[in-house]
Design a protein around this motif. Sequence first.
Motif, PDB file in Angstrom:
ATOM      1  N   ARG A  73      43.545  30.577  36.508  1.00  0.00           N
ATOM      2  CA  ARG A  73      44.551  30.151  35.552  1.00  0.00           C
ATOM      3  C   ARG A  73      44.054  30.509  34.157  1.00  0.00           C
ATOM      4  NH1 ARG A  73      46.860  30.144  39.513  1.00  0.00           N
ATOM      5  NH2 ARG A  73      48.135  28.515  40.510  1.00  0.00           N
ATOM      6  N   ASP A  97      45.423  34.088  43.839  1.00  0.00           N
ATOM      7  CA  ASP A  97      46.483  33.314  43.186  1.00  0.00           C
ATOM      8  C   ASP A  97      46.157  33.269  41.700  1.00  0.00           C
ATOM      9  OD1 ASP A  97      48.358  31.499  42.291  1.00  0.00           O
ATOM     10  OD2 ASP A  97      47.440  29.762  43.264  1.00  0.00           O
ATOM     11  N   GLN A 154      47.716  32.990  37.498  1.00  0.00           N
ATOM     12  CA  GLN A 154      48.805  32.760  36.558  1.00  0.00           C
ATOM     13  C   GLN A 154      48.290  32.858  35.139  1.00  0.00           C
ATOM     14  OE1 GLN A 154      51.773  29.778  37.394  1.00  0.00           O
ATOM     15  NE2 GLN A 154      51.936  29.200  35.245  1.00  0.00           N
ATOM     16  N   THR A 172      49.503  32.171  31.253  1.00  0.00           N
ATOM     17  CA  THR A 172      50.492  31.441  30.468  1.00  0.00           C
ATOM     18  C   THR A 172      50.084  31.454  29.003  1.00  0.00           C
ATOM     19  OG1 THR A 172      50.821  29.961  32.359  1.00  0.00           O
ATOM     20  CG2 THR A 172      51.731  29.262  30.252  1.00  0.00           C
ATOM     21  N   THR A 209      50.211  37.773  41.042  1.00  0.00           N
ATOM     22  CA  THR A 209      50.040  37.296  39.659  1.00  0.00           C
ATOM     23  C   THR A 209      51.388  36.904  39.062  1.00  0.00           C
ATOM     24  OG1 THR A 209      48.139  38.749  39.363  1.00  0.00           O
ATOM     25  CG2 THR A 209      49.192  37.906  37.375  1.00  0.00           C
ATOM     26  N   ARG A 210      51.395  35.769  38.356  1.00  0.00           N
ATOM     27  CA  ARG A 210      52.575  35.317  37.631  1.00  0.00           C
ATOM     28  C   ARG A 210      52.238  35.263  36.144  1.00  0.00           C
ATOM     29  NH1 ARG A 210      51.558  32.254  41.703  1.00  0.00           N
ATOM     30  NH2 ARG A 210      50.791  30.513  40.462  1.00  0.00           N
ATOM     31  N   GLU A 223      55.759  38.930  39.257  1.00  0.00           N
ATOM     32  CA  GLU A 223      56.641  37.953  38.625  1.00  0.00           C
ATOM     33  C   GLU A 223      56.328  37.823  37.144  1.00  0.00           C
ATOM     34  OE1 GLU A 223      57.595  33.172  38.918  1.00  0.00           O
ATOM     35  OE2 GLU A 223      56.814  34.227  40.678  1.00  0.00           O
ATOM     36  N   THR A 241      55.160  24.352  30.885  1.00  0.00           N
ATOM     37  CA  THR A 241      54.460  25.282  31.780  1.00  0.00           C
ATOM     38  C   THR A 241      53.061  24.806  32.130  1.00  0.00           C
ATOM     39  OG1 THR A 241      53.663  26.517  29.853  1.00  0.00           O
ATOM     40  CG2 THR A 241      55.723  27.257  30.862  1.00  0.00           C
TER      41      THR A 241
END
Length: 545
Positions: free
Chosen positions: A290, A318, A320, A322, A343-344, A369, A414
């Motif tokens: 993250r 996994d 992400q 932000t 990956t987001r 995404e 988020t």
Amino acid sequence: MPLPSPTLANLVFAAWLLAGSLAAQATLRVPSQYPTIQSAIAAAAPRDTVLVDPGTYKETIDFLGKAILVRSSGGPEATILDGERVARCALFTRGEGRDSRLEGFALVRGFAREGGAVWIDGAAPTLRRCIFTDNRAGNGGRGGAVGIQRGGALVEECRFERNATQFGSGGALYANEATLVEVRHCAFVRNGDLEAGGAVFVSGGEARVIGSTFSGNRGAVGGALLLATTRAALADLVLNENLAEESAGLHVATGVTEIDRVQVVRNSTNYSFKDIGGPAGAFLGGSRVRVRSSVFSLNTVSAFAPGTAGGVEIAADDAQLTHVTITGNAGFQVGGLLARPTTRIVNSILWANTARLPGAPGQLTGVAEVSHCCVQGGHPGSNNLASDPLLEPTPGYFHIAYPSPCRNAGLAETGAGDTDFEGDPRAAEDRPDIGADEWYPHLYVRGPVAGSASLDLACIGHPGGMFFVLFSGDPELRQSGALWPGFAGGFALREPFLAVPVSLFPFQGQAALGVQIPAGLPPGTVAPVQAIAGRYLTNPLILRF
């Protein structure tokens, strides 16, 4: 009902406990009472303090498993543990814990195959306010300054400079089979090796690296920092101008990693030893990553390296991102971000990244995404933008201008935290901004200060608003009372202060100004500088003249 009176036996027992407690907190002085630090340690009882006067001490101290404080009276500039290039400076090998503390020393010229200055084996002591300089681990060794095996440490407010291994790992600090390694508010400068982790290498257990800087370090993989841990937390870091063959700034190999408010800037790869692929800024692998409110900018792949990204490569199962800004990076096959489809990316900016390979994507590839992002050239996904984010152009700063399309365009809630990459409040207006920066009035220095009669400052604020620059005599810039009514919160700067009025902000809300340094300042003066921008008091700058 009245309380019973204490018996004589109770009073005697309490007095005995008090006497024992006081006796266990003695101060043993070196060299006035004990000729060496080691002789004082041998005589010390738990919770005692060994207080060492300024001087150079050519001995290897062993804490002998004792929960004691060994502290200098004059600080690390005046109190030196010298390994003379033949021995370590300190040992923790008998199960010492956090209460075994070494504080306020310079540890120099230590040498061993593992842990050139400090060796920790099966222990977890505290190292605080120390300077580690010119320490070495031998051929194939580990930990130029600090080596840890099957243990951990709290390393706090320390500086590591010019420590190295010879074809080993962890130029400044190495930990293997670690339990918990915490590095807080430290500086790592020009440390290096030819393998993994130019400054820091941690394997196993948990690592927490908080509020620290990594500059000019060098390694084959992970120029500044390499982590192969079960769990890692990185926050409030600056990794700049580090060099490696792969992952010049940061390399995360395994585990779960949380990254908050980290700046990875101006790092570069150089493939002089290995013709392998790897990013210039950061490689983020492991099971879960993250990244929040962080910046990856101006990182460069300096040679032919297939598969490499200038900014970030993500290989986590996994991941992400932000409120991340990836800008101005230069890679070979992708300029900004190379990522797995898992990956987001949310509320992030990918802009002005370039790839050397003709036709290669400049900004990102492999991402499944993307939403509420600003991507140069556009990108499929929900509420993405393709307009110029109007990033402040000064190298090393990543603020957005007031009219930026990224203002108030982010997705709320988020889980990105309450602050942006430099600590400004997130969602200061209606909705959070896209990118690492949350728009907020801000003051910063654009150019060098030394040797000049004026400061080259810039300020970000509301277009049309007036602002003032304030030189204050109050080192803490306390906010109390009201200097001018109507300003948010009200504040008063203690005398003496100098207010320099400046004209209104232009349309973009960014203005540069030259401010004359107040006359009569003695050399070495430390002056807090702050600005009033519209109704806001900006961040303070601490300038040294």
